[in-house]
Design a protein around this motif. Sequence first.
Motif, PDB file in Angstrom:
ATOM      1  N   ALA A 143       0.026  41.159  -5.689  1.00  0.00           N
ATOM      2  CA  ALA A 143      -1.309  40.973  -6.194  1.00  0.00           C
ATOM      3  C   ALA A 143      -1.727  41.636  -7.589  1.00  0.00           C
ATOM      4  O   ALA A 143      -2.587  41.197  -7.905  1.00  0.00           O
ATOM      5  CB  ALA A 143      -2.028  41.761  -5.125  1.00  0.00           C
ATOM      6  N   LEU A 167      -1.288  38.185  -1.494  1.00  0.00           N
ATOM      7  CA  LEU A 167      -2.355  39.335  -1.775  1.00  0.00           C
ATOM      8  C   LEU A 167      -2.404  40.322  -0.716  1.00  0.00           C
ATOM      9  O   LEU A 167      -2.968  41.390  -1.145  1.00  0.00           O
ATOM     10  CB  LEU A 167      -3.573  38.427  -1.354  1.00  0.00           C
ATOM     11  CG  LEU A 167      -4.059  37.211  -2.555  1.00  0.00           C
ATOM     12  CD1 LEU A 167      -5.291  36.442  -1.827  1.00  0.00           C
ATOM     13  CD2 LEU A 167      -4.334  37.872  -3.772  1.00  0.00           C
ATOM     14  N   ASN A 168      -1.250  40.233   0.228  1.00  0.00           N
ATOM     15  CA  ASN A 168      -1.161  41.473   0.995  1.00  0.00           C
ATOM     16  C   ASN A 168      -0.287  42.601   0.647  1.00  0.00           C
ATOM     17  O   ASN A 168       0.036  43.412   0.992  1.00  0.00           O
ATOM     18  CB  ASN A 168      -0.733  40.959   2.520  1.00  0.00           C
ATOM     19  CG  ASN A 168      -1.796  40.075   2.985  1.00  0.00           C
ATOM     20  OD1 ASN A 168      -2.964  40.489   3.058  1.00  0.00           O
ATOM     21  ND2 ASN A 168      -1.364  39.048   3.722  1.00  0.00           N
ATOM     22  N   LYS A 202      -4.237  41.770 -11.888  1.00  0.00           N
ATOM     23  CA  LYS A 202      -4.882  42.242 -10.709  1.00  0.00           C
ATOM     24  C   LYS A 202      -6.219  41.689 -10.554  1.00  0.00           C
ATOM     25  O   LYS A 202      -6.824  40.989  -9.425  1.00  0.00           O
ATOM     26  CB  LYS A 202      -4.797  43.605 -10.452  1.00  0.00           C
ATOM     27  CG  LYS A 202      -5.214  44.032  -8.940  1.00  0.00           C
ATOM     28  CD  LYS A 202      -4.856  45.775  -8.906  1.00  0.00           C
ATOM     29  CE  LYS A 202      -5.344  45.781  -7.371  1.00  0.00           C
ATOM     30  NZ  LYS A 202      -5.018  47.539  -7.280  1.00  0.00           N
ATOM     31  N   ILE A 227      -6.306  37.653 -10.731  1.00  0.00           N
ATOM     32  CA  ILE A 227      -5.922  37.154  -9.181  1.00  0.00           C
ATOM     33  C   ILE A 227      -6.864  37.282  -8.450  1.00  0.00           C
ATOM     34  O   ILE A 227      -7.368  36.551  -7.372  1.00  0.00           O
ATOM     35  CB  ILE A 227      -4.566  37.784  -8.726  1.00  0.00           C
ATOM     36  CG1 ILE A 227      -3.520  37.359  -9.573  1.00  0.00           C
ATOM     37  CG2 ILE A 227      -4.241  37.626  -7.446  1.00  0.00           C
ATOM     38  CD1 ILE A 227      -1.834  37.890  -9.551  1.00  0.00           C
ATOM     39  N   ASN A 228      -7.770  38.408  -8.139  1.00  0.00           N
ATOM     40  CA  ASN A 228      -8.742  38.887  -7.321  1.00  0.00           C
ATOM     41  C   ASN A 228      -9.907  37.912  -7.532  1.00  0.00           C
ATOM     42  O   ASN A 228     -10.513  37.378  -6.555  1.00  0.00           O
ATOM     43  CB  ASN A 228      -9.329  40.199  -7.376  1.00  0.00           C
ATOM     44  CG  ASN A 228      -8.023  41.332  -6.634  1.00  0.00           C
ATOM     45  OD1 ASN A 228      -7.600  40.970  -5.885  1.00  0.00           O
ATOM     46  ND2 ASN A 228      -8.294  42.826  -7.050  1.00  0.00           N
ATOM     47  N   SER A 253      -9.115  34.486  -5.961  1.00  0.00           N
ATOM     48  CA  SER A 253      -8.685  34.728  -4.983  1.00  0.00           C
ATOM     49  C   SER A 253      -9.997  34.497  -4.035  1.00  0.00           C
ATOM     50  O   SER A 253     -10.298  33.809  -3.084  1.00  0.00           O
ATOM     51  CB  SER A 253      -8.188  35.747  -4.369  1.00  0.00           C
ATOM     52  OG  SER A 253      -7.975  35.802  -2.702  1.00  0.00           O
TER      53      SER A 253
END
Length: 348
Positions: A239, A274-275, A335, A338-339, A342
């Motif tokens: 992530a 993402l985990n 980060k 990507i968030n 997502s």
Amino acid sequence: MKVKPIFWVEGEVAILDQRLLPEKVVYIRCKRYQQVAQTIKNMAIRGAPAIGIAAAMGVALGVWKLKSARRLEERFQKICQTLTNTRPTAHNLFWAIERMKKRFYSHKNSSLPELKRYLQKEAENILEEDIATNRKIGENGKRLIKAGITVLTHCNAGALATGGYGTALGVLRAAWESGVRFKVIADETRPYLQGARLTAWELQQEGIPVTIITDSTAGYLMAQGKINLVIVGADRIAANGDTANKIGTYSLAILAKHHNIPFYVAAPFSTIDLNIANGQQIPIEKRPGKELAYLGKKCIYPQGVNALYYAFDVTPARYITGIITEKGVIEPPFKKAINRLSRRRQNG
């Protein structure tokens, strides 16, 4: 590339045996899901997106061969677990199996023939979507390829590692198709020589100039100013942007950073886990040492000498210039980017 890495045909899964390339083009016709699992485990098919597609087709094949719906859920879970256990690092494998599980549970009350068709269609959708995704990756990344430059790539992240177009090589392919002319240097990539056997073969078919080097030559060429850009694929991205890829990628990233050479990762968004917060949490596959010791059937090590073979390493995000995905080129801070992507994806 005209050769298909994997496809469904007449209730079987046909998988191109990449261990025999470029000398032979041979397909393994898998009649049972256990055979699909074996092709993943023994490297007949490799590359994170291709492994995911193979896993999805393996799940579909396992259900396709069922004669009755007796203990259906129990047998389905066994099929999924067998495929899950093949290789630990490539996130696309787990992503694809979870997608097949969702399809199964949304239709498990259908008749068995209907359920079989639903799962087969889902596996084929994953294949088709991967090719479309790779083309978008190519379109998003091709602007990075300037006329006259030399690009270094590692391992094989081309059509053979995906559904049929490529991630890192997809970027190169898209640039070449748009008329940009450049050169490629491919690391051999020990011990399976995916760069020398597969990447060079793919690029040769496209008419893209390619030169093969030993893995340890890259630093010298960078110091000589003979490499302008590095693009690699990925097997799992954390992530925060830390990236697991074929062993040797980390070393290339450090070398590129030292020589002020842009270093890009090309991968579908489904490769991002993402985990997992960071690269320290990515499981790294350790394969049998004998795979290092043998070239074909010939042992090249003295008898009794130990060999240590990690299939992947992790490149910290600080060494990565950008991550090329179908959603666009993700830039630091990874980060946050990507968030954001997502959330946008979840919201449709």
